[in-house]
Write a protein that holds these residues in place. Structure first.
Motif, mmCIF file in Angstrom:
data_model
loop_
_atom_site.group_PDB
_atom_site.id
_atom_site.type_symbol
_atom_site.label_atom_id
_atom_site.label_comp_id
_atom_site.label_asym_id
_atom_site.label_seq_id
_atom_site.Cartn_x
_atom_site.Cartn_y
_atom_site.Cartn_z
ATOM 1 N N GLY A 1 42.955 39.196 35.086
ATOM 2 C CA GLY A 1 42.379 38.281 36.058
ATOM 3 C C GLY A 1 42.930 36.881 35.951
ATOM 4 N N THR A 2 42.879 36.158 37.051
ATOM 5 C CA THR A 2 43.283 34.757 37.088
ATOM 6 C C THR A 2 42.257 33.979 37.904
ATOM 7 O OG1 THR A 2 45.131 33.244 37.575
ATOM 8 C CG2 THR A 2 44.786 35.053 39.121
ATOM 9 N N GLN A 3 41.873 32.821 37.397
ATOM 10 C CA GLN A 3 40.803 32.037 38.029
ATOM 11 C C GLN A 3 41.351 31.231 39.198
ATOM 12 O OE1 GLN A 3 37.324 31.686 37.191
ATOM 13 N NE2 GLN A 3 37.318 30.590 39.143
ATOM 14 N N VAL A 4 40.660 31.320 40.313
ATOM 15 C CA VAL A 4 40.943 30.479 41.481
ATOM 16 C C VAL A 4 39.697 29.662 41.766
ATOM 17 C CG1 VAL A 4 41.400 30.458 43.961
ATOM 18 C CG2 VAL A 4 42.639 32.051 42.471
ATOM 19 N N THR A 5 39.858 28.352 41.793
ATOM 20 C CA THR A 5 38.747 27.452 42.077
ATOM 21 C C THR A 5 39.116 26.572 43.248
ATOM 22 O OG1 THR A 5 38.107 27.437 39.744
ATOM 23 C CG2 THR A 5 37.194 25.705 41.156
ATOM 24 N N LYS B 1 38.910 28.306 51.048
ATOM 25 C CA LYS B 1 37.549 27.794 51.213
ATOM 26 C C LYS B 1 36.843 27.814 49.863
ATOM 27 C CE LYS B 1 37.299 29.983 55.786
ATOM 28 N NZ LYS B 1 36.545 30.948 56.631
ATOM 29 N N PRO B 2 35.834 26.995 49.682
ATOM 30 C CA PRO B 2 35.089 27.027 48.412
ATOM 31 C C PRO B 2 34.547 28.420 48.091
ATOM 32 C CG PRO B 2 34.557 25.040 49.608
ATOM 33 C CD PRO B 2 35.422 25.869 50.531
ATOM 34 N N GLU B 3 34.185 29.183 49.096
ATOM 35 C CA GLU B 3 33.654 30.529 48.860
ATOM 36 C C GLU B 3 34.723 31.516 48.388
ATOM 37 O OE1 GLU B 3 33.278 28.666 51.626
ATOM 38 O OE2 GLU B 3 33.315 29.899 53.449
ATOM 39 N N ASP B 4 35.977 31.093 48.358
ATOM 40 C CA ASP B 4 37.036 31.934 47.788
ATOM 41 C C ASP B 4 37.123 31.789 46.276
ATOM 42 O OD1 ASP B 4 39.040 31.047 50.625
ATOM 43 O OD2 ASP B 4 37.998 32.951 50.292
ATOM 44 N N THR B 5 36.353 30.872 45.719
ATOM 45 C CA THR B 5 36.351 30.670 44.279
ATOM 46 C C THR B 5 35.898 31.938 43.553
ATOM 47 O OG1 THR B 5 35.964 28.294 44.449
ATOM 48 C CG2 THR B 5 35.307 29.371 42.391
ATOM 49 N N ALA B 6 36.734 32.411 42.645
ATOM 50 C CA ALA B 6 36.451 33.656 41.930
ATOM 51 C C ALA B 6 37.573 33.917 40.929
ATOM 52 C CB ALA B 6 36.366 34.835 42.905
ATOM 53 N N VAL B 7 37.351 34.906 40.083
ATOM 54 C CA VAL B 7 38.433 35.466 39.287
ATOM 55 C C VAL B 7 39.077 36.566 40.121
ATOM 56 C CG1 VAL B 7 39.087 36.663 37.176
ATOM 57 C CG2 VAL B 7 37.277 34.921 37.123
ATOM 58 N N TYR B 8 40.374 36.496 40.273
ATOM 59 C CA TYR B 8 41.114 37.461 41.086
ATOM 60 C C TYR B 8 41.830 38.454 40.177
ATOM 61 C CZ TYR B 8 40.208 34.900 45.354
ATOM 62 O OH TYR B 8 39.588 34.317 46.440
ATOM 63 N N TYR B 9 41.659 39.730 40.507
ATOM 64 C CA TYR B 9 42.231 40.806 39.709
ATOM 65 C C TYR B 9 43.227 41.616 40.520
ATOM 66 C CZ TYR B 9 38.258 39.934 36.598
ATOM 67 O OH TYR B 9 37.342 39.352 35.762
ATOM 68 N N CYS B 10 44.294 41.981 39.862
ATOM 69 C CA CYS B 10 45.274 42.903 40.417
ATOM 70 C C CYS B 10 44.955 44.296 39.869
ATOM 71 C CB CYS B 10 46.659 42.453 39.978
ATOM 72 S SG CYS B 10 48.014 43.555 40.374
ATOM 73 N N ALA B 11 45.112 45.309 40.709
ATOM 74 C CA ALA B 11 44.807 46.673 40.284
ATOM 75 C C ALA B 11 45.841 47.638 40.841
ATOM 76 C CB ALA B 11 43.410 47.073 40.759
ATOM 77 N N ALA B 12 46.071 48.703 40.092
ATOM 78 C CA ALA B 12 47.044 49.719 40.493
ATOM 79 C C ALA B 12 46.376 51.077 40.589
ATOM 80 C CB ALA B 12 48.189 49.781 39.476
ATOM 81 N N ARG B 13 46.783 51.813 41.603
ATOM 82 C CA ARG B 13 46.232 53.146 41.853
ATOM 83 C C ARG B 13 47.389 54.139 41.823
ATOM 84 N NH1 ARG B 13 43.949 55.790 47.084
ATOM 85 N NH2 ARG B 13 42.376 57.162 46.172
ATOM 86 N N SER B 14 47.244 55.180 41.015
ATOM 87 C CA SER B 14 48.360 56.104 40.798
ATOM 88 C C SER B 14 48.525 57.131 41.904
ATOM 89 C CB SER B 14 48.197 56.798 39.444
ATOM 90 O OG SER B 14 46.940 57.435 39.370
ATOM 91 N N VAL B 15 48.305 56.683 43.129
ATOM 92 C CA VAL B 15 48.638 57.456 44.322
ATOM 93 C C VAL B 15 49.218 56.471 45.322
ATOM 94 C CG1 VAL B 15 46.881 59.225 43.971
ATOM 95 C CG2 VAL B 15 46.335 57.179 45.291
ATOM 96 N N ARG B 16 49.818 56.989 46.377
ATOM 97 C CA ARG B 16 50.497 56.109 47.329
ATOM 98 C C ARG B 16 49.537 55.400 48.279
ATOM 99 N NH1 ARG B 16 56.123 57.591 47.677
ATOM 100 N NH2 ARG B 16 56.546 59.456 46.448
#
Length: 124
Positions: free
Chosen positions: A117-121, A87-102
């Motif tokens: 980050g990677t841009q999604v439009t 959807k248009p409202e999904d437009t954003a920069v998308y970030y991947c993140a890691a957490r050092s616990v399970r």
């Protein structure tokens, strides 16, 4: 130390699909919970999805539930976000993140490492 590199963003029409990838370098990737967040212009960063380290428990924000799916391949040190029915409202920069616990977290401040980050439009 973990380094994260996202890819797969781009321009897509509403209703289309994209698959984001996050490549992780560093040791013991399989011990890290992973998350996806996004930030639209003028808005705060928000949680999108997360996956636990080894049990593959997944969590998705209500706004994307049923449309987005997070997954991981520990053998390849990769995390993915399959995005359908965009959807248009999904437009954003998308970030991947890691957490050092399970265990996963829906709070960005609980993650230790971030990608660039990677841009999604999504056009209407």
């Amino acid at each position: 130390q973990v380094q994260l590199v996202e890819s797969g963003g781009g321009l897509v029409q509403a209703g289309g699909s994209l698959r984001l990838s996050c490549a992780a370098s560093g040791r013991a990737f399989s011990l890290y919970a992973m998350g996806w967040f996004r930030q639209a212009p003028g808005k705060e960063r928000e949680f999108v999805a997360a996956i636990s380290a080894t049990t593959n428990n997944t969590f998705h924000a209500e706004s994307v539930k049923g449309r987005f799916t997070v997954s991981r391949d520990n053998a390849k040190n990769m995390v993915y976000l399959q995005m359908n029915s965009l959807k248009p409202e999904d437009t954003a920069v998308y970030y991947c993140a890691a957490r050092s616990v399970r265990a996963v977290s829906m709070k960005g401040e609980n993650y230790d490492y971030w990608g660039q980050g990677t841009q999604v439009t999504v056009s209407s």
